[in-house]
Design an enzyme around this catalytic site. Structure first.
Site, PDB file in Angstrom:
ATOM      1  N   HIS A  51      32.308  71.429  95.021  1.00 40.66           N
ATOM      2  CA  HIS A  51      33.572  71.258  94.311  1.00 40.66           C
ATOM      3  C   HIS A  51      33.337  71.009  92.816  1.00 40.66           C
ATOM      4  O   HIS A  51      32.297  71.383  92.289  1.00 40.66           O
ATOM      5  CB  HIS A  51      34.385  70.123  94.944  1.00 40.66           C
ATOM      6  CG  HIS A  51      34.589  70.347  96.427  1.00 40.66           C
ATOM      7  ND1 HIS A  51      35.473  71.245  96.964  1.00 40.66           N
ATOM      8  CD2 HIS A  51      33.984  69.737  97.509  1.00 40.66           C
ATOM      9  CE1 HIS A  51      35.425  71.208  98.289  1.00 40.66           C
ATOM     10  NE2 HIS A  51      34.514  70.304  98.643  1.00 40.66           N
ATOM     11  N   GLU A 107      26.856  67.034 104.860  1.00 37.21           N
ATOM     12  CA  GLU A 107      28.051  66.183 104.789  1.00 37.21           C
ATOM     13  C   GLU A 107      27.570  64.736 104.924  1.00 37.21           C
ATOM     14  O   GLU A 107      27.091  64.311 105.970  1.00 37.21           O
ATOM     15  CB  GLU A 107      29.027  66.521 105.914  1.00 37.21           C
ATOM     16  CG  GLU A 107      29.644  67.909 105.839  1.00 37.21           C
ATOM     17  CD  GLU A 107      30.727  68.023 104.783  1.00 37.21           C
ATOM     18  OE1 GLU A 107      30.983  67.017 104.070  1.00 37.21           O
ATOM     19  OE2 GLU A 107      31.314  69.107 104.651  1.00 37.21           O
ATOM     20  N   GLU A 144      35.683  63.589  96.022  1.00 35.78           N
ATOM     21  CA  GLU A 144      34.426  64.086  96.605  1.00 35.78           C
ATOM     22  C   GLU A 144      33.546  64.727  95.549  1.00 35.78           C
ATOM     23  O   GLU A 144      32.311  64.579  95.578  1.00 35.78           O
ATOM     24  CB  GLU A 144      34.754  65.100  97.696  1.00 35.78           C
ATOM     25  CG  GLU A 144      33.517  65.680  98.353  1.00 35.78           C
ATOM     26  CD  GLU A 144      33.816  66.875  99.234  1.00 35.78           C
ATOM     27  OE1 GLU A 144      32.836  67.515  99.706  1.00 35.78           O
ATOM     28  OE2 GLU A 144      34.997  67.224  99.441  1.00 35.78           O
ATOM     29  N   HIS A 202      27.786  67.622 100.029  1.00 37.91           N
ATOM     30  CA  HIS A 202      29.237  67.378 100.178  1.00 37.91           C
ATOM     31  C   HIS A 202      29.478  66.019 100.829  1.00 37.91           C
ATOM     32  O   HIS A 202      28.549  65.391 101.350  1.00 37.91           O
ATOM     33  CB  HIS A 202      29.863  68.475 101.054  1.00 37.91           C
ATOM     34  CG  HIS A 202      29.978  69.809 100.367  1.00 37.91           C
ATOM     35  ND1 HIS A 202      31.170  70.280  99.887  1.00 37.91           N
ATOM     36  CD2 HIS A 202      29.036  70.756 100.079  1.00 37.91           C
ATOM     37  CE1 HIS A 202      30.969  71.472  99.349  1.00 37.91           C
ATOM     38  NE2 HIS A 202      29.673  71.779  99.454  1.00 37.91           N
TER      39      HIS A 202
END
Length: 909
Positions: free
Chosen positions: A721, A872, A735, A788
């Site tokens: 992102h 993650e 995030e 992430h």
């Protein structure tokens, strides 16, 4: 008896007065033409009346000041040598060679002719022709002819003197003595000791003729002569028994001559028609460089029915339509040269007579005699006709002279090749292709010959043969190369010899394996290849006028194996001597660094350069250098650590450049080629030596990037992102920011351990998913790790833990930029292992809930070419877990676990 007389005046005076410092202190008379060697070289000077200089040798210069009079009969000149200028003298203009003394021992020969433009050249005669001029021709069938030997430039090189002829009862011309000629042309009166002249026709002009210092006077009235003859019949005494037979013979010849037809002709020269001449007398000019533009021919006293027909070959028009009996043939007044003629008789005249004719042609001089409609002159050579002679001869009687080379056409070069699997092909000519194209068949032998040569000389050729090299030259249709040995021709040289080489260039080009049609070579230059093991497949050969334009491009007619030379600057030694073609430059076993290098391309047959870049200690990769420029540093004690070398343009299309380096701790690494990296990067290892070579495209050995170049492992970190895409948001945290914070900590750890680290972003900016993979693929790292943080969105806030994802193929989502590698089993295997090692290390270090690893069709994993995983690290919308995720100490634990997992992976790969 009537007779026609032509005047010959030949008075040539040569007088030069030189000062004593030229060792010549008196006037020197012109040397007798017959005393000189007919093949002696001389200066042929086309003179236009302007001041000119001719360098006769290193010391002596001949100066031409101008004409001595308006008639252009002589040229004023003087000599200059090391002592300065000398007295002025006169140089004759004419058809013969003249002698100019330079010292008591040395002299030169020259000939001067008037011309519109100046030109001086030293010529060596090689072709000689006897030129016959009719001096006197009488109606009784007797004649006087002067014979001179001329060379191909029309220069008189020898005078052979006068000859005397009569026509016998069978119409054959017979050689007689001067005394016999005198007797046949004089009648004796028995009542007087004086000679009585024979009468001439009152309507004819009869000039005098100088003959061996005797002057033959015009004859008196014919009736008076016959009256004297009758008187002599009645008063003959025993004291004069021979008088009557001579008189009868003279009358018989008169009667015979009346029956002989005459051929009359005139030439258009210098803007006007010349007066007609007949029966072998020259019409036109000789030695004046003037062109005939037209002609007229007609018969007189024809004793049979018939006509004379003729046509001319004219500049720009070619062969013109046939003309008859005095009509103009050619292009009078248009400034276009006649180049050839055809003349023939018709009707009963053709049954009883042959018509012979010859031409004096620019450059060639007098050609041989042609007859009865055959072509005479030249065609396709752009040579002017300058004079002509025409004669009638009784049918089948001997020609007036040599019939050799009466018509000269443009020469032709013919050639045939022996081709693999085909054998000898039919001969072709003048630029046609012999051999094959696109069939990969080698030429094995060749034969070349000349046809229709207008000059002396031959064609010679030599071929470069597989495993043999250049063969000795052969000529005129002989085999060059091999037959039945399956050996390829690789190159060829062709040249002309003799006068052919003075007037023509021979051009040739070849179709060579890999390169196709190369450029045109000429006159003995090499065409094809050498040292490259490339076969010739086809050839074209053509002749062009000397100095004329080539039939096509002359670039790259011959390809030799190029050479590469290079020199290195070595620690403690400076620049060492240049080496080439695979030799080692630098040192081994002395622990001395290379600090700079210069590389140069030699003998390059094609367009292109050699370019190179070095990786320098503390600097990294520098911009390209080329063709002998320095890459590296001098005097800064900085080591070279790696190098890239490549070729450009056509050189890159036809050749590969190979190189390898001797690196600190590694020794000789494997070969790299064509811009690959050689050496090391990120390991602080010096280059110590290098070897470079160039080979034909595709002929070198396979190379391995891994064996040629050593570097620290490279990791591409992808903080997910960013910018306009914050990712998951919870509790005031995004995030995107958490991903970047952890990625930077991993980056710092990996760099401290000697790894190369690339980042998809280093701040809060937006990068599309596809652009992240594109950037990674361009940098070609060893692995790709995307970082992430997870979220359930509006779902449960109690879900927690870490998970790692690898790529799983799904046909519903085809790859856009990674079709070759996205579903590669080896990449998926390594990706799976990478995900597993990172998952274990992260869970072990943080105590987080282990959600395991699994496959998924995610864009960054699908489009990235190297092993890749997406991590993650926890759920941002779980308040309890979020409290740890935003903690710097927890981020440090996670970052170290990721770095440890990466290091563990690299221990396996």
């Amino acid at each position: 008896m009537r007779k026609r007389v032509f005047l010959l005046v030949a008075v040539l005076v040569f007088s030069l007065v030189f000062p004593s410092n030229l060792s010549i202190g008196h006037a020197m008379e012109k040397a007798d033409t017959n005393e000189l060697d007919i093949s002696s070289s001389y200066y042929f000077i086309y003179y236009n009346g302007e001041k000119q200089e001719i360098n006769l040798n290193e010391e002596v210069v001949l100066h031409l000041n101008g004409w001595t009079n308006e008639k252009q009969e002589a040229v004023e000149g003087y000599l200059t040598d090391s002592l300065g200028d000398h007295e002025v003298f006169s140089m004759n203009v004419g058809e013969e060679r003249e002698q100019l003394p330079l010292s008591e021992e040395k002299s030169i020969l020259y000939r001067i002719v008037p011309s519109d433009s100046y030109k001086a050249e030293q010529v060596e005669p090689v072709t000689f022709t006897d030129q016959v001029t009719v001096i006197a021709q009488n109606d009784n069938g007797t004649s006087i002819e002067e014979v001179k030997t001329v060379d191909e430039y029309g220069t008189v090189v020898r005078k052979q003197g006068l000859t005397y002829y009569s026509i016998g009862e069978n119409q054959q011309k017979t050689l007689i003595s001067k005394e016999e000629y005198d007797a046949l042309n004089l009648v004796t009166d028995p009542s007087s000791s004086e000679k009585v002249e024979e009468p001439s026709t009152p309507s004819e002009e009869v000039p005098e003729v100088t003959q061996d210092d005797e002057m033959v006077q015009p004859e008196k009235d014919q009736d008076a002569s016959l009256e004297n003859e009758e008187t002599s019949k009645s008063t003959t005494t025993e004291e004069s028994p021979s008088v009557m037979p001579k008189a009868k013979a003279s009358r018989a010849m008169i009667q015979s001559a009346v029956l002989n037809p005459s051929i009359n002709y005139a030439s258009f020269v210098d803007g006007k028609w010349q007066s007609p001449v007949k029966d072998g007398i020259l019409s036109g000019t000789s030695g004046q460089s003037k062109q005939l533009e037209a002609m007229k021919i007609y018969l007189a006293n024809a004793n049979y029915a018939g006509s004379v027909t003729y046509k001319t070959h004219v500049q720009g028009y070619g062969w013109m339509t046939s003309k008859t009996d005095g009509a103009e043939s050619g292009a009078p007044g248009e400034g276009k040269r006649m180049e050839a003629v055809q003349i023939a008789l018709t009707g009963d005249m053709a049954k009883h007579y042959d018509i012979y004719y010859r031409l004096h042609v620019q450059t060639f001089g007098w050609l041989g005699w042609a007859k009865n409609g055959a072509s005479a002159g030249t065609e396709g050579l752009s040579k002017r006709v300058e004079a002509m002679e025409i004669k009638l001869v009784a049918k089948g009687a001997q020609a007036p002279g040599s019939t050799d080379n009466s018509f000269i056409t443009k020469p032709s070069v013919t050639y045939a090749t022996h081709v693999q699997t085909i054998g000898w092909q039919d001969a072709v000519a003048d630029g046609e292709m012999s051999g094959t194209s696109g069939q990969s068949n080698r030429l094995e032998g060749i034969k070349i010959d000349l046809k229709n040569k207008p000059y002396s000389g031959s064609i010679e050729y030599s071929t470069h043969v597989q495993s043999i090299g250049w063969q000795n030259a052969v000529s005129n249709g002989a085999l060059s190369g091999t037959s039945g040995q399956s050996k390829r021709l690789e190159g060829i040289r062709i040249n002309l010899t003799g006068d052919m080489a003075k007037h023509y260039d021979v051009y040739y080009r070849v179709h060579a394996q890999t390169y196709g049609w190369l450029g045109w070579a000429k006159n003995g230059a090499s065409a094809g290849t050498e040292g490259l093991a490339k076969r010739l497949e086809g050839i074209e050969i053509i002749l062009v006028n000397k100095g004329a334009q080539a039939p096509g491009s002359t670039s790259t007619s011959f390809v030799k194996k190029p050479s590469v030379s290079y020199s290195t600057h070595v620690q403690g030694k400076g620049w060492i001597s240049s080496v080439k073609d695979g030799a080692s430059s630098g040192t081994t076993g002395q622990a001395k660094r290379l600090e700079a290098i210069k590389i140069e391309l030699n003998n390059a047959s094609f367009q292109g350069d050699i370019v190179y870049s070095t990786h320098i200690q503390g600097t990294g990769w520098v911009t390209n250098s080329s063709n002998g420029e320095i890459s590296g540093t001098v005097g800064k004690s900085k080591r070279l650590e790696a190098i890239k070398i490549s070729l450009t343009s056509d050189m890159e299309k036809y050749f590969d450049v190979y190189y390898r380096v001797h690196a600190q701790n590694y020794g000789w690494l494997g070969w790299a080629k064509n811009g690959m990296k050689a050496g090391s990067e990120g390991l602080s290892k010096r280059l110590e030596s290098i070897e470079i070579k160039i080979v034909p495209k595709g002929t070198g050995s396979a190379v391995s990037a891994a064996s040629a170049f050593k570097q620290a492992k490279a990791v591409f970190l992808d903080p997910g992102h960013g910018g306009s895409d914050p990712g998951a948001v919870a509790g005031g945290y995004t995030e995107a920011n958490l991903n970047l914070a952890v990625a930077k900590k991993v980056e710092k750890l990996l760099k401290s351990r000697g790894y190369i680290v690339y980042m998809s972003r280093t701040n809060d900016t937006y990068v599309s998913l596809l652009d992240r993979s594109k950037k990674a693929n361009a940098l070609n790292p060893d692995i790709f790790v995307s970082i992430h943080h997870n979220s359930t969105g509006t779902g449960s806030t109690t879900v927690s833990g870490m998970e790692s994802i690898f790529y799983k193929y799904n046909p519903a989502y085809p790859s856009q930029i990674n079709s070759k590698n996205h579903n590669d089993p080896n990449r998926i295997m390594k990706s799976t292992l990478l995900a597993d090692l990172l998952q274990k290390n992260m869970v072990g270090a943080t105590g987080a809930n282990n959600r395991g690893i699994y496959g998924e069709t995610l864009a960054v994993l699908r489009e990235t070419a190297v092993p890749a995983t997406l991590l993650e690290l926890g759920f941002i919308n779980n308040p309890t877990e979020r409290q740890k995720l935003v903690s710097s100490s927890y981020q440090d634990k996670t970052a170290k676990a990721i770095a440890d997992g990466i290091e563990e992976y690299f221990k396996r790969f």
